[in-house]
Enzyme design. Structure first.
Site, PDB file in Angstrom:
ATOM      1  N   SER A 195       0.862  -1.175   0.000  1.00  0.00           N
ATOM      2  CA  SER A 195       0.000   0.000   0.000  1.00  0.00           C
ATOM      3  C   SER A 195       0.906   1.234   0.000  1.00  0.00           C
ATOM      4  O   SER A 195       2.024   1.181  -0.541  1.00  0.00           O
ATOM      5  CB  SER A 195      -0.909  -0.032   1.230  1.00  0.00           C
ATOM      6  OG  SER A 195      -1.796   1.057   1.232  1.00  0.00           O
ATOM      7  N   TYR A 226      -3.906   6.934  -7.429  1.00  0.00           N
ATOM      8  CA  TYR A 226      -2.966   6.051  -6.725  1.00  0.00           C
ATOM      9  C   TYR A 226      -3.427   5.818  -5.278  1.00  0.00           C
ATOM     10  O   TYR A 226      -3.421   4.685  -4.779  1.00  0.00           O
ATOM     11  CB  TYR A 226      -1.599   6.721  -6.774  1.00  0.00           C
ATOM     12  CG  TYR A 226      -0.458   6.017  -6.108  1.00  0.00           C
ATOM     13  CD1 TYR A 226       0.118   4.895  -6.690  1.00  0.00           C
ATOM     14  CD2 TYR A 226       0.081   6.496  -4.915  1.00  0.00           C
ATOM     15  CE1 TYR A 226       1.205   4.270  -6.089  1.00  0.00           C
ATOM     16  CE2 TYR A 226       1.164   5.893  -4.321  1.00  0.00           C
ATOM     17  CZ  TYR A 226       1.723   4.774  -4.904  1.00  0.00           C
ATOM     18  OH  TYR A 226       2.793   4.156  -4.310  1.00  0.00           O
ATOM     19  N   LYS A 268      -4.328   2.322  -3.545  1.00  0.00           N
ATOM     20  CA  LYS A 268      -3.524   1.853  -2.403  1.00  0.00           C
ATOM     21  C   LYS A 268      -4.377   1.632  -1.150  1.00  0.00           C
ATOM     22  O   LYS A 268      -4.118   0.715  -0.366  1.00  0.00           O
ATOM     23  CB  LYS A 268      -2.388   2.847  -2.121  1.00  0.00           C
ATOM     24  CG  LYS A 268      -1.275   2.823  -3.183  1.00  0.00           C
ATOM     25  CD  LYS A 268      -0.709   1.432  -3.367  1.00  0.00           C
ATOM     26  CE  LYS A 268       0.691   1.426  -3.949  1.00  0.00           C
ATOM     27  NZ  LYS A 268       1.162   0.056  -4.226  1.00  0.00           N
TER      28      LYS A 268
HETATM   29  P1  NAI Z   1       9.615   0.995  -9.252  1.00  0.00           P
HETATM   30  O1  NAI Z   1       9.010   1.702 -10.424  1.00  0.00           O
HETATM   31  O2  NAI Z   1      11.095   0.974  -9.137  1.00  0.00           O
HETATM   32  O3  NAI Z   1       9.105  -0.505  -9.175  1.00  0.00           O
HETATM   33  C1  NAI Z   1       7.863  -0.949  -9.643  1.00  0.00           C
HETATM   34  C2  NAI Z   1       8.091  -2.128 -10.551  1.00  0.00           C
HETATM   35  O4  NAI Z   1       6.830  -2.650 -10.984  1.00  0.00           O
HETATM   36  C3  NAI Z   1       8.867  -1.754 -11.827  1.00  0.00           C
HETATM   37  O5  NAI Z   1      10.014  -2.550 -11.952  1.00  0.00           O
HETATM   38  C4  NAI Z   1       7.856  -1.985 -12.941  1.00  0.00           C
HETATM   39  O6  NAI Z   1       8.446  -2.422 -14.164  1.00  0.00           O
HETATM   40  C5  NAI Z   1       6.941  -3.022 -12.347  1.00  0.00           C
HETATM   41  N1  NAI Z   1       5.609  -3.030 -12.952  1.00  0.00           N
HETATM   42  C6  NAI Z   1       4.848  -1.952 -13.279  1.00  0.00           C
HETATM   43  N2  NAI Z   1       3.689  -2.345 -13.822  1.00  0.00           N
HETATM   44  C7  NAI Z   1       3.691  -3.695 -13.819  1.00  0.00           C
HETATM   45  C8  NAI Z   1       2.747  -4.676 -14.228  1.00  0.00           C
HETATM   46  N3  NAI Z   1       1.572  -4.327 -14.765  1.00  0.00           N
HETATM   47  N4  NAI Z   1       3.070  -5.986 -14.068  1.00  0.00           N
HETATM   48  C9  NAI Z   1       4.266  -6.358 -13.545  1.00  0.00           C
HETATM   49  N5  NAI Z   1       5.199  -5.451 -13.147  1.00  0.00           N
HETATM   50  C10 NAI Z   1       4.912  -4.142 -13.280  1.00  0.00           C
HETATM   51  O7  NAI Z   1       8.975   1.657  -7.937  1.00  0.00           O
HETATM   52  P2  NAI Z   1       9.133   1.311  -6.367  1.00  0.00           P
HETATM   53  O8  NAI Z   1       9.236   2.594  -5.658  1.00  0.00           O
HETATM   54  O9  NAI Z   1      10.132   0.253  -6.165  1.00  0.00           O
HETATM   55  O10 NAI Z   1       7.663   0.757  -6.040  1.00  0.00           O
HETATM   56  C11 NAI Z   1       7.404  -0.548  -5.547  1.00  0.00           C
HETATM   57  C12 NAI Z   1       6.061  -0.529  -4.855  1.00  0.00           C
HETATM   58  O11 NAI Z   1       6.138   0.259  -3.663  1.00  0.00           O
HETATM   59  C13 NAI Z   1       4.923   0.069  -5.692  1.00  0.00           C
HETATM   60  O12 NAI Z   1       3.735  -0.653  -5.453  1.00  0.00           O
HETATM   61  C14 NAI Z   1       4.804   1.461  -5.143  1.00  0.00           C
HETATM   62  O13 NAI Z   1       3.532   2.031  -5.388  1.00  0.00           O
HETATM   63  C15 NAI Z   1       5.065   1.221  -3.675  1.00  0.00           C
HETATM   64  N6  NAI Z   1       5.467   2.382  -2.919  1.00  0.00           N
HETATM   65  C16 NAI Z   1       6.696   2.954  -3.108  1.00  0.00           C
HETATM   66  C17 NAI Z   1       7.077   4.056  -2.353  1.00  0.00           C
HETATM   67  C18 NAI Z   1       8.430   4.669  -2.461  1.00  0.00           C
HETATM   68  O14 NAI Z   1       8.750   5.542  -1.627  1.00  0.00           O
HETATM   69  N7  NAI Z   1       9.261   4.290  -3.409  1.00  0.00           N
HETATM   70  C19 NAI Z   1       6.143   4.683  -1.397  1.00  0.00           C
HETATM   71  C20 NAI Z   1       4.909   3.976  -1.233  1.00  0.00           C
HETATM   72  C21 NAI Z   1       4.594   2.880  -1.986  1.00  0.00           C
END
Ligand code: NAI
Length: 287
Positions: A151, A165, A169
């Site tokens: 989330s 978003y 979430k």
């Molecule tokens: P990121 O963009 O580096 O990682 C997300 C990954 O999901 C990417 O590698 C992307 O290719 C993959 N992806 C996107 N759509 C897809 C699909 N339809 N099917 C399969 N893979 C898919 O971003 P991050 O920051 O590592 O995010 C990871 C999770 O953490 C996400 O759910 C994000 O919303 C959540 N999040 C991140 C925060 C942060 O501070 N970075 C804060 C709160 C939540």
């Protein structure tokens, strides 16, 4: 001996960012990992094999076990294929970490139907599709399991420009809390993560421009909690939500104040009485 020896784990969106760190940390503790990633851009456009393949390569080079999957989490067929990849390679699934995500930020007045639909499709629908496939496998297998869903404070607390978003979430959190109750009798434990880390999703946030803040935002700081929750060390727990990042781990909860209860007049308040109680500070939670 690793904490997760013999366990099979799926991590969606683990070709980069936080998911990559989860995959590496879980594999290091002995889990066989399905590295799923569509391989597209931050906004969900495009696809490719390079991201998932690179993480599989890193795990295998370090002596671990992993296979890649490139399906989108946002469809039932994609989710079934992610499960099939795990079953073909490792015969079962013990843990799934739903982590895949994209962003299409806009103030609400300028939010389009397309921006709304694609963000809800990847996050909320994607978490449903993958969880549904894996949950039924776990239920049929009868060996329990762990489902960790990602989330965000944007959904749990709110954030400017992220109504799409945030809705997705918060939906994930609601789904996961309900599933904790349903999964109990099958030994299936569920958890909600609200991570914070410097990744391509957050690199342009004003807060993350400060060098000191950046250094404290390493995504690898999120993953030890995931390893712990996936392991038997956490077998007594289910249903909790955790803020995690910058070295901090803290439970988050939706709380209900004692508030005020009227017994006279059948419990029917007048607006003027409510205003009086609001002013007296008896309805709102203390800051
Ligand atoms: P990121 O963009 O580096 O990682 C997300 C990954 O999901 C990417 O590698 C992307 O290719 C993959 N992806 C996107 N759509 C897809 C699909 N339809 N099917 C399969 N893979 C898919 O971003 P991050 O920051 O590592 O995010 C990871 C999770 O953490 C996400 O759910 C994000 O919303 C959540 N999040 C991140 C925060 C942060 O501070 N970075 C804060 C709160 C939540």
């Amino acid at each position: 001996m690793g904490l997760l020896d013999g366990k099979v784990v799926i991590v969606t969106g683990s070709g980069g960012g936080i998911g990559r760190q989860h995959a590496l940390a879980l594999a290091k503790e002995g889990a066989a990992v399905v590295v799923n990633d569509l391989g597209g851009a931050r906004d969900g456009k495009g696809e490719g094999h390079a991201m998932a393949d690179a993480v599989v390569g890193e795990i295998v080079a370090a002596g671990g076990e992993a296979v890649a999957n490139y399906d989108s989490v946002a469809t039932v067929e994609g989710a079934q294929n992610i499960l099939k990849t795990a079953l073909d390679a490792f015969d079962k699934v013990d843990v799934v970490v739903n982590n895949a995500g994209i962003l299409r930020d806009k103030s609400f007045a300028n939010m389009t139907e397309e921006m709304w639909d694609i963000v809800v499709a990847v996050h909320l629908r994607g978490t449903f599709c993958v969880t549904h496939a894996v949950y039924n496998h776990m239920k049929q297998r009868g060996g329990g399991g762990v489902i960790i869903n990602t989330s965000s404070t944007s959904g749990l607390n709110g954030n400017f420009g992220q109504t799409n978003y945030g809705a997705a979430k918060a939906g994930i959190a609601g789904m996961t809390r309900c599933l904790a109750i349903e999964g109990r009798k099958y030994g299936i434990r569920t958890f909600i993560l609200a991570p914070v880390a410097l990744t391509r999703l957050t690199e342009d946030l004003a807060l993350f421009q400060d060098e000191k803040v950046k250094a404290a935002m390493d995504p690898k700081l999120v993953s030890p909690l995931v390893v712990y929750l996936a392991s038997d060390l956490a077998k007594e727990f289910s249903g909790q939500t955790f803020f995690v990042g910058q070295g901090r781990i803290a439970e988050m909860r939706v709380v209900t104040h004692t508030g005020v209860t009227k017994t006279e007049n059948g419990g029917l308040w007048t607006p003027a009485e409510i205003a009086e109680k609001m002013t007296a500070g008896e309805i709102l939670l203390p800051d």
